[in-house]
Design an enzyme around this catalytic site. Structure first.
Site, PDB file in Angstrom:
ATOM      1  N   CYS A 383       0.808  -1.155  -0.083  1.00 14.53           N
ATOM      2  CA  CYS A 383       0.069   0.027   0.037  1.00 14.53           C
ATOM      3  C   CYS A 383       0.803   1.140  -0.219  1.00 14.53           C
ATOM      4  O   CYS A 383       1.511   1.357  -1.092  1.00 14.53           O
ATOM      5  CB  CYS A 383      -0.939   0.067   1.192  1.00 14.53           C
ATOM      6  SG  CYS A 383      -2.247   1.081   1.014  1.00 14.53           S
ATOM      7  N   ARG A 473      -6.751   5.237  -0.536  1.00 13.36           N
ATOM      8  CA  ARG A 473      -7.406   6.615  -1.386  1.00 13.36           C
ATOM      9  C   ARG A 473      -6.706   6.991  -2.493  1.00 13.36           C
ATOM     10  O   ARG A 473      -7.155   7.495  -3.486  1.00 13.36           O
ATOM     11  CB  ARG A 473      -7.501   7.683  -0.489  1.00 13.36           C
ATOM     12  CG  ARG A 473      -8.798   7.382   0.945  1.00 13.36           C
ATOM     13  CD  ARG A 473      -9.043   8.725   1.318  1.00 13.36           C
ATOM     14  NE  ARG A 473     -10.043   8.561   2.415  1.00 13.36           N
ATOM     15  CZ  ARG A 473      -9.690   8.212   3.443  1.00 13.36           C
ATOM     16  NH1 ARG A 473      -8.569   7.949   3.925  1.00 13.36           N
ATOM     17  NH2 ARG A 473     -10.683   8.017   4.545  1.00 13.36           N
ATOM     18  N   HIS A 520      -3.666  -5.256  -0.023  1.00  9.92           N
ATOM     19  CA  HIS A 520      -2.887  -5.849   1.285  1.00  9.92           C
ATOM     20  C   HIS A 520      -3.026  -7.355   1.396  1.00  9.92           C
ATOM     21  O   HIS A 520      -4.135  -7.961   1.812  1.00  9.92           O
ATOM     22  CB  HIS A 520      -4.019  -5.213   2.730  1.00  9.92           C
ATOM     23  CG  HIS A 520      -3.756  -3.854   2.882  1.00  9.92           C
ATOM     24  ND1 HIS A 520      -2.632  -3.418   3.586  1.00  9.92           N
ATOM     25  CD2 HIS A 520      -4.233  -2.473   2.365  1.00  9.92           C
ATOM     26  CE1 HIS A 520      -2.935  -2.288   3.681  1.00  9.92           C
ATOM     27  NE2 HIS A 520      -3.674  -1.879   3.007  1.00  9.92           N
ATOM     28  N   GLU A 522      -1.775  -9.581   3.094  1.00 15.94           N
ATOM     29  CA  GLU A 522      -1.634 -10.173   4.256  1.00 15.94           C
ATOM     30  C   GLU A 522      -3.136 -10.459   4.781  1.00 15.94           C
ATOM     31  O   GLU A 522      -3.088 -11.587   5.631  1.00 15.94           O
ATOM     32  CB  GLU A 522      -0.817  -9.282   5.392  1.00 15.94           C
ATOM     33  CG  GLU A 522      -1.918  -7.799   5.658  1.00 15.94           C
ATOM     34  CD  GLU A 522      -1.506  -6.667   4.913  1.00 15.94           C
ATOM     35  OE1 GLU A 522      -1.892  -5.516   5.532  1.00 15.94           O
ATOM     36  OE2 GLU A 522      -1.054  -6.901   3.773  1.00 15.94           O
TER      37      GLU A 522
END
Length: 555
Positions: A383, A473, A520, A522
């Protein structure tokens, strides 16, 4: 009909209700039951999306785009069922729903009160999470109630589940209460009084625990369990010791050996095969018998609280198990990293830069990305970690001086990272936002698919399509992609609709393993399968470690 197990906590918070609930669910699942878990959070926030990681810890994102409590991450790592928006709700959501109904006139002019309107709404939310009356209905729903018994905030939830248990009738619900049994070093003994008092508080509310899980730093002797039984009105065989262990994956076996799952099945009149915990035993064996060690560093903004990166920590450990090594993670606050001290990262086998929000510590992350790129240390940016790698490359390779993100510098002459104004949400709807939109609930959220470019490192890991969960965002600015590509940055995955950048990497001819991902990964890692990206990352760390040892041997 779905049966319910309500899990409450007493004395103090952070005792491990989430792990206990997930462990019980895992044992019941091993008995062949279809199980789900629901988390009730008593705070007034609509969701944890705008809460500080230092206060709340990680925000776990579901496939359908819900920003939820980190306990849902434990649930997904322990059971096969995938969590949804309906598996986590807050007091804020409950009151929001009640007030919307009142405005619509749904209550037909009645005075709207906590009882029955709020408590009924809570029960409806719980049933929705369990798929009550639908083809998705489960055999057992385990409902974890956040907070501790005695908190004002929790009272409507406790009253709601008390009423719900009464309405469900005999043998359709059970109550498990988690308490704390402290060891007093000066006295040299465990003290049961706090547990006696919390069980009494629970009875005053109208709830009798069917099982007590007693948390301590050591196993609780039989004499203390019998004492707790007597004063808590719980049979001694239902007073279960839950002591500290070196891995949470030992907890299902611990609870099973003390008969918790048998107790619950008897209470709920469930006839099932015996529990089969072999895969848990195999997992514990794997964690206890690594064939080596690897050292990685996480350069993050919220490293003071490890729960801020809970799923990430677990994903790294899962990948370590798949590579048969123990992963040691060092945490460094990105605010402390400067060009003058960044060489401290040289002692690590790999560098990971996780997500985050806001300008604080960003330049330290950029320094870490530059060090990894220039010194050919394996790098994984997640990210914001992908965005800082892009900014660093733009500044120092592509010649875009003062490149930045509009999140940190709205007037940057080279905004290589910019605000997304339109995107496709996890449910397929088109969302829009601008600089003046609310912070809460306005991010790109949930699982979305992207096409992967053949011949790239990403394609070796993922294949043709990657589907991962998002929470952000800002994105790589499409107007700068050609410039970055010409300078040597590889854009190896794009969203299928908007063609937004999802993965960036360096060619392996330039760097052995350098990758940034906008999503993400994870959140999709499990102890059974791990996750291909993290498995590849840890393998790269091992290769880097081996290469370093070979150089030392030659020298």
């Amino acid at each position: 009909m779905t049966k319910f197990v309500f899990v409450t906590g007493g004395v103090v918070s952070s005792l491990g209700k989430g792990i206990a609930s997930a462990s019980l669910a895992a044992i019941l699942e091993s008995r062949g039951l279809k199980v789900t878990l629901i988390k009730l959070d008593p705070y007034l926030n609509v969701d944890p999306g705008t809460m500080s990681p230092f206060q709340h810890g990680e925000v776990f994102v579901t496939n359908d785009g819900a920003e939820t409590d980190l306990d849902l991450g434990h649930y997904e790592r322990f059971v096969e069922t995938r969590m949804r928006k309906a598996n986590n709700f807050t007091t804020g959501q409950i009151y929001k729903s009640v007030l919307e109904k009142e405005r619509r006139g749904d209550y037909l002019g009645k005075t709207v009160q906590v009882i029955p309107h709020v408590t009924n709404e809570i029960q409806d939310f719980v049933k929705r999470g369990a798929g009550w009356g639908t083809p998705d209905a489960v055999d057992v729903a385990i409902v974890e109630i956040g907070g501790t018994v005695g908190d004002i905030e929790s009272l409507p939830f406790l009253e709601a589940v008390r009423q719900m248990s009464l309405k469900l009738g005999p043998n359709n619900s059970a109550f498990v209460h988690l308490s704390y049994v402290p060891w007093i070093a000066a006295a040299g003994e465990l003290k049961t009084k706090p547990t006696q008092h919390t069980a009494k508080q629970l009875r005053e509310i109208g709830i009798q625990a069917d099982a007590l899980l007693c948390r301590a730093d050591r196993p609780i002797p039989k004499e203390e369990r019998e004492k707790i039984s007597l004063f808590s009105n719980v049979p001694d065989w239902a007073v279960i010791s839950m002591w500290d262990v070196d891995t949470i994956y030992k907890v299902p076996r611990m609870l099973h050996e003390q008969g918790l799952d048998g107790l619950i099945c008897d209470k709920l009149r469930l006839s099932t095969p015996p529990a089969n915990l072999k895969r848990w035993d195999d997992l514990v064996y794997e964690t206890a018998h690594p064939q080596g060690d690897v050292n990685i560093v996480m350069v993050g903004k919220y490293v003071e609280l490890s729960d801020s990166y809970k799923s990430l920590n677990e994903a790294i450990r899962h990948a370590g198990m798949k590579n048969h090594v123990r992963v040691k993670i060092d945490y460094i606050d990105s605010e402390t990293i400067t060009p003058d001290n960044v060489t401290q990262l040289a002692k690590f086998d790999a560098i990971l830069v996780p997500g985050g929000f806001g300008i604080r510590g960003v330049e330290g992350k950029i320094c870490a990305a530059r060090f990894a790129r220039e010194n050919k240390v394996p790098y994984l940016g997640i990210c914001l970690g992908m965005q800082v790698a892009t900014i660093e490359f733009a500044r120092h390779v592509a010649g875009l001086k003062d490149a930045n993100s509009t999140e940190f510098d709205p007037s940057s002459p080279n905004p290589v990272i910019a605000l997304i104004t339109e995107w496709k949400d996890a449910d397929g709807s088109i969302k829009t936002r601008d600089e003046n939109s609310d912070l809460g609930g306005t991010m790109r959220l949930g699982a979305q698919s992207s096409d992967v470019v053949k011949g790239t490192l990403a394609h070796k890991i993922y294949g043709d399509v990657v589907t991962e969960r998002h929470r952000h965002r800002y994105e790589a600015n499409v107007h700068f992609l050609d410039t970055l590509r010409k300078a040597g940055l590889v854009i190896s995955a794009f969203t299928q609709r908007e063609h937004l950048t999802e993965i960036v990497e360096l060619p392996q001819s330039v760097h052995p393993w350098f990758m940034g991902v906008q999503f993400h990964p994870e959140f999709n890692s499990t102890p059974w399968a791990g996750h291909p990206l993290f498995i590849a990352f840890i393998k790269a760390a091992l290769d880097h470690q081996a290469a370093g040892k070979a150089l030392k041997a030659v020298a």
